[in-house]
Design a protein around this motif. Structure first.
Motif, short mmCIF file in Angstrom:
data_model
loop_
_atom_site.label_atom_id
_atom_site.label_comp_id
_atom_site.label_asym_id
_atom_site.label_seq_id
_atom_site.Cartn_x
_atom_site.Cartn_y
_atom_site.Cartn_z
N VAL A 283 48.41 35.23 46.01
CA VAL A 283 46.96 35.36 45.85
C VAL A 283 46.24 34.22 46.55
O VAL A 283 45.23 34.42 47.25
N GLN B 59 38.79 40.90 42.16
CA GLN B 59 39.07 42.29 42.51
C GLN B 59 40.11 42.41 43.62
O GLN B 59 40.04 43.33 44.46
N GLY B 60 41.08 41.49 43.62
CA GLY B 60 42.16 41.57 44.59
C GLY B 60 43.14 42.68 44.26
O GLY B 60 43.04 43.36 43.24
N LYS B 61 44.14 42.86 45.13
CA LYS B 61 45.01 44.03 45.02
C LYS B 61 45.84 44.03 43.75
O LYS B 61 46.17 45.10 43.21
N GLU B 62 46.18 42.85 43.21
CA GLU B 62 46.98 42.83 41.99
C GLU B 62 46.22 43.36 40.78
O GLU B 62 46.83 43.81 39.81
N VAL B 63 44.89 43.30 40.82
CA VAL B 63 44.10 43.85 39.71
C VAL B 63 44.33 45.34 39.61
O VAL B 63 44.63 45.88 38.53
N ASP C 46 41.92 36.60 47.89
CA ASP C 46 41.13 37.67 47.25
C ASP C 46 41.12 37.43 45.73
O ASP C 46 41.71 38.18 44.96
N ASP D 105 40.44 38.20 36.80
CA ASP D 105 40.60 37.68 38.16
C ASP D 105 42.00 37.97 38.68
O ASP D 105 42.94 38.26 37.94
N THR D 106 42.15 37.88 40.00
CA THR D 106 43.37 38.33 40.65
C THR D 106 44.59 37.49 40.28
O THR D 106 45.69 38.02 40.13
#
Length: 373
Positions: A26, A34-38, A31, A239-240
């Motif tokens: 991360v 709202q990064g991809k892990e979310v 990000d 958060d991410t």
């Protein structure tokens, strides 16, 4: 030997390299919101629980408030909550202007009493309130009696919410927490069985339209694009980095649940002659967020355990009707005597998935000594 009440560091050591790599990914991408892990974690939550929609947010209290907002709660609406719970269960709706209506709990399971709920509904109507929602708290990790609660809620047109802040991973009759109510709210506070390294929460539901609305509400009431605000909302997002941590922890969560259940069995087998140990309703599997016994000489026993280095906790020393900020809210006419008595009896013992059997045996011996001396 120092005995931790909840050993987060033991888990950290077991998962350390995986967590470090997850956080690093991360940090390198940047990000943070709202990064991809979310999205990946939300998908994993739905896969784990069976819920159609998993909506992550800032914390478990926000999760409850967002549900209240999605259902349009406000002045004159009664929300039935158990008196024996953490204050957030009532706080989340009182900030919307709704009326938390305090009802009693079952003396065995500590969860919402169906008979008290029925009385509270009748009382609230006489008081000129509109019964709108019931929030069943899955205290200490055991699901509430949703079959019976659902019958009452459907009869009276109530929205049923599972406050499962302590119960992620638990189940009832083979159905995971997350699919037992109209909405399920989760907390990922660090001390929870599935906890992040900060605050975090989620809402689980199968209601398509409400899920879309909650997505908007948790992002300032966002519409089709960032500056198109179609609802009055909150700023409540996971958060991410926290999502990345939770994804790694979720991979080992089933093993941790098995460990918690083994630890609970050992406690019960050793302590059932000396204290009232936890009892599960038929068909229930707990995640054992807390292992809580009942004692008549609770304070004395707790003091003795402190002297020998065994940490304990009291959840909760005051029911909601005795909290200064909530004394003006209505209480069911039959009273909340069970909640008031439990507040003087309950004692939670150390519980976490990484507790060595030798350490647990030491705790058990000290508990028995403290009770019998």
């Amino acid at each position: 030997m120092s005995i931790p009440f909840i050993d987060l560091q033991a888990q950290r050591k077991a998962l350390g390299p995986l967590l470090d790599e997850a956080i690093k990914r991360v940090l390198e991408r940047g990000d943070f919101i709202q990064g991809k892990e979310v999205q990946e974690f939300e998908e994993a939550l739905s896969l784990f629980t069976g819920a159609v929609h998993s909506l992550t947010c800032g914390n478990g209290t926000d999760a409850l408030t967002l549900v209240g907002m999605a259902e349009g709660l406000g002045a004159g609406d009664a929300v039935f909550v158990p008196a024996f719970t953490f204050v957030a269960t009532a706080e989340a709706f009182s900030v919307l202007g709704a009326t938390p209506y305090l009802i009693d709990v079952d003396p065995i399971t500590f969860n919402l009493s169906v008979e008290s709920l029925k009385q509270g509904i009748a009382d609230s109507k006489l008081a000129g309130l509109k019964p709108k929602m019931v929030v069943a708290v899955d205290l200490f990790g055991q699901p509430a009696n949703y079959n019976s609660i659902k019958d009452v809620s459907e009869e009276h047109g109530l929205i049923l919410v599972a406050d499962a802040a302590q119960a992620f991973g638990a189940s009832l009759y083979g159905k995971r927490v997350g699919t037992l109510a109209d909405y399920t709210t989760l907390s990922f506070f660090p001390a929870k069985p599935l906890g992040c390294y900060g605050d975090g929460g989620a809402i689980l539901t199968d209601l398509d339209g409400k899920a879309t609305l909650i997505r908007s509400l948790m992002q300032h009431g966002k519409g089709g694009e960032k500056y198109d605000n179609v609802n009055i909302g909150l700023n409540s997002r996971l958060d991410t980095i926290q999502a990345a941590i939770l994804l790694e922890k979720l991979k080992v969560f089933e093993d941790e649940l098995s460990s918690r259940n083994e630890i609970a069995k050992r406690y019960s087998k050793s302590l059932e002659e000396f204290a009232e140990t936890p009892s599960l309703i038929e068909g229930a599997i707990s995640n054992w967020a807390q292992y809580t016994i009942k004692l008549e000489r609770r304070d004395e026993v707790q003091s003795k355990l402190k002297e020998v280095g065994v940490p304990t906790a009291v959840y909760y020393p005051k029911p909601l009707n005795q909290q200064n900020a909530y004394m003006h809210y209505p209480v069911v006419s039959s009273g909340v005597t069970v909640s008031e008595k439990l507040a003087s009896q309950v004692l939670s013992l150390p519980m976490h998935a990484y507790m060595p059997e030798k350490t647990q045996q030491q705790i058990i011996e000290h508990v028995i000594d403290a009770i019998t001396q």
